[in-house]
Structures are given as structure tokens and as C-alpha cells.
Scaffold this active site. Structure first.
Site, PDB file in Angstrom:
ATOM      1  N   CYS A 280      55.233  34.152  18.538  1.00 18.06           N
ATOM      2  CA  CYS A 280      54.413  35.308  18.169  1.00 18.06           C
ATOM      3  C   CYS A 280      53.729  35.061  16.829  1.00 18.06           C
ATOM      4  O   CYS A 280      52.564  35.398  16.640  1.00 18.06           O
ATOM      5  CB  CYS A 280      55.266  36.563  18.059  1.00 18.06           C
ATOM      6  SG  CYS A 280      56.428  36.738  19.400  1.00 18.06           S
TER       7      CYS A 280
ATOM      8  N   CYS B  12      59.384  36.115  17.495  1.00 13.77           N
ATOM      9  CA  CYS B  12      59.783  34.724  17.642  1.00 13.77           C
ATOM     10  C   CYS B  12      58.705  33.826  17.005  1.00 13.77           C
ATOM     11  O   CYS B  12      57.650  34.306  16.598  1.00 13.77           O
ATOM     12  CB  CYS B  12      59.928  34.375  19.114  1.00 13.77           C
ATOM     13  SG  CYS B  12      58.484  34.875  20.062  1.00 13.77           S
TER      14      CYS B  12
END
Lengths: 351, 79
Positions: free
Chosen positions: B13, B10
Site C-alpha cells: 500500500c 502493508c
């Protein structure tokens, strides 16, 4: 130096003075918002606020500023308060709970635990592998997006305490009952087997334990920035449509097609809302405008609950741990719950 | 130093990895980076809220994206 760095290094007095100043500024902006746009659009630009164009334009600017202020204030407060809670602590509390009581506690914790549906899968595995019953875990996962801080902030600002409390209680009830029903259906057979085999290793870092006040304030500011960055397009589109409805939509048409006398309006609104992916910030400005047009609150809130509680991206994520049967039941039970709440609201809130 | 970024790829991250790389290079740490996207392994490290940061098999942070400065404070004592 950015605001975040300043907060990070602030001494206690600086911190509280800074927070106080921010609160005063917020209050001043909120108080001056309505007279300012009355003056600018009515007196300076010279639009008649009684006309369609005038009221539409006024609605757009006034509402955008009002909603941004409400979101900023309430997201900040909620995030700082929530920083005392964590998913780890929630799991520890739920560990010893049985179904029934567990569903009630899980739904309530779903509201106050800092959580985003993007972490639904690791949280689900973490809960179930630690022995929290599946139905109880479901109550948590339903309540968390349904009763969220953005919805609460906006409901409070646009409709006041009554509808807000009703919304929170209704959302909790749906989460408790739906989780309980799902738990009774022996859902374990519809869960991917690896979930039960996952070993919970290592020590858990409890992010809520070691934070200082500076950290909490910093997390609050980050969260406001993150959420506003994420929702502003929805918000502008929502307010734009709201302004159009406000200025142009014919009242009679809505009364005939979705008013209190149209019995199928609630299920129709919910069925429209389920596949629609938006968030409370995009939906509530429309809800406000439609409420002014005489649509019943229950129909409108059911529509909003359907869009925020059930979203396609979350279902696709959950498919990694849940088999299609359980996802289907999950959607079905929550949908029925929302429809029931819609009818209930229509019966108790006068239009 | 072995650094693992836990999460499903995502935005959070990616931001966490960026901050961590900045912090490590500012400290002059020689590190290998690994992305962990498998759910069971993520939970295995005790993470229920992504993203998570694991340094030499020890979880040091989860559930938020810190600034590069903050990662430096986390990494400095471990170097």
C-alpha cells in the site's frame, strides 16, 4: 530504461525474441552450474570435495545458484499462467457450488489463483458475503499457501516429479477434507457478524481480463523480484544450515532420533513446524540435506507443510473475521491432516 | 480528485501511494489522499486482493503495485 519499461513498450517480435533469449540464458546457466563449482572449488581453490569442508562449501554455492535459478524460472512461468485467473473469477466459479464439490473446486482454484495470504481477510469477506459456504472458502484459504509455486519449484528441482506430485495431491487432499470438516461444524456461529452484513458494492475490476501479453510478462518479472526480495534471507539461512548438516551432522544421530523407526518423529516435526514461521525456500534446503542423512521424506515434508500452511501472522490477520474457537479448530484440523499425510508418505516413499 | 488507497498499511500500500502521488504530481493533478484500512469498506469497493486504488469512488486497480508511469496512464483520462 529499466527492464519493466522495456517490456511495457515492446513490440510482439521483440517480446518473443526477448523471452526466447531469456530461456536460453537460463538453460545455459543451469547446465553449467555443477561443473562450474566442481571446477572452482575443487580445482582452483583446491578443496577436496570428499571432505566435510569441501562438500559443505560446494553444497552452499551450488545449491544457492541452483535454487535461485529454479525459483526465477518457475515463479515467472506460474505467475504468467496465473494472470489468466483472478480472485474475482474464482469467487464467481465458487458462487454456485455446494459443499463437497465446492471444496474440491475451491482447493484446486486455491493453487492456480494469484493470491497472497496478506489478502486473506478481504478475500474471506468477499467470498462469504457473496454466498460461498464458509467450509468451501476455508478449502481455498488452506490450499493457497500450502500448495504454492515456491514449494513446487524447489521440490521439482531437488527431488523430481514423484515427491512433487505426491506433495501437491496431499496438499489438495488436506485442504479439501479440512474445509469439508470445518464446514460441517456450523462455523457460521464463529464468524464476526459484520462479515455477513458487508455489502458488496460497486463494479468489480477483473484484473485478469484486460491484460496484454506485455502486462503479463511484466507482472511475472515483478513477482520474481518481489518474492526473491522477500525470501532471500530465509533462503541463505536455510542453505547455510543445510550445508552445515551436509558436511558435519552425524548420520547415526539422525537415524536414532528422527529415523523411520522413531514413531513420534512425524507429530514432533509438525508441532515444531507450526509455530515456526518460514517459507518453503528456507525449509527445503534443510529438507534436502536431512533427506541425504537418511531422514524419511514424510517426516520432512510434514515439517515443511506445517511451517507454510499455518503461520502466526496469518492467524492474527484472520482473527479479525474469525472467532478464536474457529481459529483453534482450523489449526487443529489442518495439523491432524498434515500428521496423517506425514505417516502416509513415510509408508510409501522409501528412504 | 479524491484518491483512496485500499489496504492494511502493508508495504504494497505504501508503494502504491508513493507511485500514485508521483503520477498525480507529474500530471499536475490536485488530489486529496485517503487511506482505507477497514476490511468491510475495502471489500465494499469490490477489492479482494490488496492493494486497491479508488479514484473518485471508482475502483481503477487492485491486486498489484504499478509503476508511477502506469498510474499516470490510469489517471490521465480521469483528470
Amino acid at each position: 530504461m529499466t527492464v519493466i519499461d522495456r517490456v511495457h513498450k515492446a513490440r510482439p517480435t521483440q517480446r518473443w525474441v526477448g523471452l526466447g533469449a531469456a530461456a536460453v540464458t537460463w538453460w545455459a546457466l543451469y547446465s553449467v552450474n555443477l561443473p562450474f563449482w566442481d571446477w572452482l572449488i575443487g580445482d582452483v581453490v583446491g578443496l577436496d570435495l570428499e571432505t566435510r569442508l569441501g562438500s559443505g562449501v560446494h553444497f552452499f554455492f551450488y545449491d544457492t545458484v541452483k535454487i535461485l535459478l529454479l525459483l526465477t524460472g518457475i515463479i515467472f512461468l506460474v505467475t504468467v499462467l496465473r494472470s489468466f485467473m483472478s480472485v474475482e473469477r474464482t469467487r464467481a466459479i465458487l458462487g454456485g457450488k455446494r459443499e463437497g464439490v465446492g471444496n474440491v473446486v475451491a482447493a484446486s482454484l486455491g493453487v492456480i489463483t494469484p493470491f497472497c495470504s496478506c489478502s486473506a481477510v478481504p478475500a474471506f469477506i468477499g467470498f462469504v458475503a457473496a454466498g460461498v459456504p464458509v467450509g468451501v472458502t476455508m478449502s481455498f484459504l488452506i490450499a493457497s499457501p500450502l500448495v504454492n509455486e515456491v514449494a513446487i519449484a524447489l521440490l521439482l528441482g531437488l527431488f523430481g516429479w514423484g515427491p512433487t506430485l505426491l506433495y501437491v495431491v496431499a496438499g489438495l487432499t488436506i485442504a479439501i477434507v479440512a474445509g469439508f470438516i470445518l464446514g460441517r461444524m456450523r462455523p457460521e456461529r464463529w464468524i464476526e457478524p459484520f462479515v455477513f452484513e458487508t455489502k458488496l458494492g460497486g463494479q468489480t475490476v477483473d484484473p485478469g481480463m484486460s491484460l496484454t501479453w506485455n502486462d503479463r510478462i511484466q507482472i511475472g518479472i515483478e513477482e520474481v523480484k518481489d518474492i526473491l526480495k522477500k525470501i532471500w534471507p530465509y533462503l541463505l539461512v536455510g542453505i547455510g544450515i543445510g550445508a552445515a548438516i551436509h558436511g558435519w551432522a552425524p548420520e547415526q544421530w539422525f537415524a536414532d532420533h528422527a529415523g523411520p523407526d522413531v514413531w513420534f518423529a512425524v507429530p514432533l516435526a509438525v508441532l515444531m513446524g507450526v509455530p515456526l514461521y518460514s517459507n518453503a525456500a528456507g525449509i527445503l534446503p534443510m529438507v534436502e540435506a536431512l533427506f541425504d542423512k537418511g531422514l524419511p521424506m514424510g517426516t520432512l515434508l510434514a515439517f515443511m507443510m506445517a511451517t507454510v500452511a499455518l503461520s502466526l501472522p496469518e492467524m492474527i490477520l484472520l482473527r479479525r473475521v474469525l472467532k478464536p474457537q474457529l481459529i483453534g479448530l482450523f489449526i487443529g484440523v489442518v495439523t491432524v491432516g498434515i500428521i496423517a499425510v506425514g505417516y502416509l508418505f513415510n509408508a510409501v516413499i522409501p528412504t | 480528485m479524491n484518491i483512496k488507497i485500499l489496504g492494511h498499511g502493508c508495504q504494497n500500500c505504501a508503494n502504491l501511494e508513493k507511485a500514485t502521488r508521483e503520477a498525480a504530481s507529474a500530471l499536475g493533478i490536485d488530489a486529496t489522499y485517503e487511506k482505507v484500512t477497514d476490511d468491510a469498506s475495502i471489500v465494499g469497493y469490490g477489492v479482494m486482493r490488496t492493494p486497491g486504488l479508488v479514484v473518485d469512488e471508482k475502483l481503477v486497480l487492485s491486486g498489484r503495485v504499478p509503476t508511477a508511469d502506469q498510474v499516470q496512464e490510469l489517471l490521465a483520462p480521469l483528470a
